[in-house]
Design a protein around this motif. Sequence first.
Motif, PDB file in Angstrom:
ATOM      1  N   ALA A 459      -3.116  -2.526   2.332  1.00 23.39           N
ATOM      2  CA  ALA A 459      -3.586  -3.775   1.720  1.00 23.39           C
ATOM      3  C   ALA A 459      -3.799  -3.238   0.038  1.00 23.39           C
ATOM      4  O   ALA A 459      -3.309  -4.310  -0.751  1.00 23.39           O
ATOM      5  N   GLU A 460      -4.291  -2.287  -0.111  1.00 18.27           N
ATOM      6  CA  GLU A 460      -4.363  -1.689  -1.433  1.00 18.27           C
ATOM      7  C   GLU A 460      -3.131  -1.508  -2.243  1.00 18.27           C
ATOM      8  O   GLU A 460      -3.057  -1.779  -3.458  1.00 18.27           O
ATOM      9  N   ALA A 461      -2.133  -0.738  -1.149  1.00 17.60           N
ATOM     10  CA  ALA A 461      -0.781  -0.440  -2.098  1.00 17.60           C
ATOM     11  C   ALA A 461      -0.176  -2.058  -2.441  1.00 17.60           C
ATOM     12  O   ALA A 461       0.355  -2.140  -3.380  1.00 17.60           O
ATOM     13  N   LEU A 462      -0.296  -2.905  -1.544  1.00 17.13           N
ATOM     14  CA  LEU A 462       0.350  -4.270  -1.730  1.00 17.13           C
ATOM     15  C   LEU A 462      -0.319  -5.010  -2.777  1.00 17.13           C
ATOM     16  O   LEU A 462       0.441  -5.604  -3.540  1.00 17.13           O
ATOM     17  N   ALA A 463      -1.417  -4.928  -2.958  1.00 17.85           N
ATOM     18  CA  ALA A 463      -2.308  -5.512  -3.975  1.00 17.85           C
ATOM     19  C   ALA A 463      -1.835  -4.852  -5.490  1.00 17.85           C
ATOM     20  O   ALA A 463      -2.123  -5.752  -6.473  1.00 17.85           O
ATOM     21  N   ALA A 464      -1.533  -3.686  -5.539  1.00 12.46           N
ATOM     22  CA  ALA A 464      -1.214  -3.211  -6.699  1.00 12.46           C
ATOM     23  C   ALA A 464       0.305  -3.247  -7.176  1.00 12.46           C
ATOM     24  O   ALA A 464       0.611  -3.013  -8.251  1.00 12.46           O
ATOM     25  N   ASP A 465       1.049  -3.995  -6.235  1.00 17.72           N
ATOM     26  CA  ASP A 465       2.625  -4.006  -6.489  1.00 17.72           C
ATOM     27  C   ASP A 465       2.569  -5.198  -7.750  1.00 17.72           C
ATOM     28  O   ASP A 465       1.931  -6.147  -7.546  1.00 17.72           O
ATOM     29  N   LYS A 466       3.542  -4.721  -8.785  1.00 18.75           N
ATOM     30  CA  LYS A 466       3.805  -5.700  -9.684  1.00 18.75           C
ATOM     31  C   LYS A 466       5.170  -6.223  -9.548  1.00 18.75           C
ATOM     32  O   LYS A 466       5.639  -7.022 -10.489  1.00 18.75           O
ATOM     33  N   PHE A 467       5.692  -6.305  -8.669  1.00 17.81           N
ATOM     34  CA  PHE A 467       7.149  -6.870  -8.229  1.00 17.81           C
ATOM     35  C   PHE A 467       8.109  -6.496  -9.292  1.00 17.81           C
ATOM     36  O   PHE A 467       8.861  -7.213  -9.937  1.00 17.81           O
TER      37      PHE A 467
END
Length: 818
Positions: A459-467
């Motif tokens: 969840a933390e890794a996906l939340a930090a994704d900037k696409f």
Amino acid sequence: MQSTKSRRKVAPNTAPGTKTSATDNGSAESADKLDQLLLSSAICNNEDIGPFIRKAFTSGKPETLLHHLRHFARSKESEIEEVCKAHYQDFILAVDDLKSLLSDVDSLKSSLSTSNSKLQSVAGPLLDSLDSFLESRTVLQNVNLALGSISTCVRLIEICSRSNYHLSRNNFYMALKCLDSIETELLDKTPSSTLRRMLEKKIPEIRAHIERRVSKEFGDWLVEIRVVSRNLGQLAIGQASSARQREEDLRIKQRQAEEQSRLSLRDCVYALQDEDEDEDDQHDQHDAVGLSNGLGNDGHNGGFDLTPLYRAYHINQTLGLDDRFKQYYFENRKLQLTSDFQVSSMTPFLESHQTFFAQIAGFFIVEDRVLRTSGGLISKMEVENLWETAMSKMCGVLEDQFSRMQTANHLLLIKDYVSLLGVTLRRYGYPVDALLDVLSKHRDKYHELLLSDCRKQIAEALAADKFEQMLMKKEYEYSMNVLSFQLQTSDIAPAFPYVAPFSSTVPDCCRIVRSFVEDSVSFMSYGGQLDFYDMVKKYLDRLLGEALDEALLKLINTAVHGVSQAMQMAANMAVMERACDFFFRHAAQLSGIPLRMAERGRRQFPLSRARDAAEDMLSGLLKAKVDGFMTLIENVNWMADEPPQSGNEYVNEVMIYLETLVSTAQQILPAQVLKRVLQEVLSHISEKIVGALYGDSVKRFNVNAIIGIDVDVRLLESFADNQAPIFSDGDANQLKLALAESRQLINLLLSNHPDNYLNPVIRERSYNALDHRKVVTISEKLRDPSDRLFGTFGSRGAKQNPKKKSLDALIKRLRDVS
């Protein structure tokens, strides 16, 4: 019966004045005669006459007995006289012989007297010499006795001196041997009673002193061995850990060799060199294992000293107290083990577990050495009983502590140390299956906690994704984020800086999943179960299918809002598909099974829901974008006098967008993903074209408008054909098939024989994508240029167009079918 008769003779006492009758007198005389006869018979037969005497005195008539005896003597005198007459001649001869013997005796007496006188005169001096000899011999015996006593005392003093010397040097065994020698050989021979009493008093005191000294040394050893045991256990477990690490390094090199065996011949040469290095490592490993084994099998340099214990046991054996010492040793060691089981509530078990288990491991390493080298101080059954007690307590402690822990990493740390403890103690012959069973029992809890941790990390890794596509400036970044997860599509290293087709969330998630696999394998390894790949695979499926897939779905549904974000997400999912293959291969390698077995049991893509959702999201956004261009279809002149030459405005806009889309998407999207997305978009465009003709906004159209639409479709088909360099020919044809509905409808409307649609064979071959209801509605809207009012509104006097006639027949038949 005689006594009865005798009692009958006793006359009863009668009162004065009574008289005895004549009959009573006669019976008394007959009784006297009978008694006389019985007495005579008894004397002749050499029988005891005591009863007759007692009877006479009892009855008060001893005179009668005397009378009977005299009568018997008189009766025997004649017999004596006859015997004497018979032996008289012999008697005379015997008397004569005696007289002659008497004269000979007198002669012998005089001879003896003469000889005695001569003997006295001769033996007097000899007797005086004999007296002197006896006196001298007595003196000699006394002197010899004195010398023997002195020798005994000297030897006694020497042994006492040696005993004191050994005592001063703490050589208690030799001192005891001296005391035993004194007791068995000299004490009874000691001539001095004072010295004997002193020795009898001091010898027990010396033995008691030695026993106290040895007991004190043994007590000090008991205190010291606890610290030594802890250090020894830590050292033994540390060596087991080093051996395990060497095994892991060897497995890594073997996996690298397997990977290199798939490469070119040049790489295979390097693999051979690595194998040579592996051989050296194996030699080092064997040496290290030998050192580890020596920890418990060395003679004297094993990390701990049992000399005080052996000394105490030997001294107690010499004192005859070996059974008591065995019991004392066992009870004290049992108490020490019990105290080792105490877990401090003030210190977290995570911090104290190594000391706890190392103390127990060291305890049983010491006991193993004592069992093998002490000569019966402790029995195998006693050690087994201690081990069963320890095993039960350790299992209880693990159960209690594991039930309280809520962090997967804590469980893994303790499990690793417990497994090392098992390896260490199994080397000494202790069964550790119960400990491994406890670890297996908490396998599910560990993985649940691990899954929970991974969910948070994901969840933390996906939340930090900037696409955004990931930029890698250095080779090590490429190796760390691409090669380490086998995400590369080519073995050729790219030029740097390198822009990856995926965003930073892909390597982040890969690291999380790889860590999960390694932690899972680490927990499952060395737990008594050899084939655990299926269990690791089950938990890996849960992580991918439940945690990661759901998190990606949530991200797609909540955070993806634009085409670029959706495209990046779709690209990420394509890369994750390769990553999932790596995860299962990595799990298989770590589990020690061949890759072919792992590939044989491979399932479908576990992130298929997220992948489909990403592609659907991208297709949906692209469709929405295309819908904006497709609104320009309202500007089409449906009753044009001339067909457009270069297509309608809307299709030109769509073509520009699609070409721009492809040029951008092919940089990050794999061909198959791009093909699926374009197929969805083209199919949507086709549906929009057919929908425009079918919808209420278009009331009538003519052939020129249809020819213009045909030009539009051809442009779209040309676009699909132009993608052949990107896709294979088959994939390009599939793109064209996405326009099948609009193409078949245009072909039908422009056909000279539209009624062929009614032929099932032709319809299945050429018009299988059409809906007959739409065909009816759209056909009714077609207006013939030669007849301004097509169908029933045409000129009645004019000649009917064959195409129109065929179309009318088609419409009629389709209405009937409807």
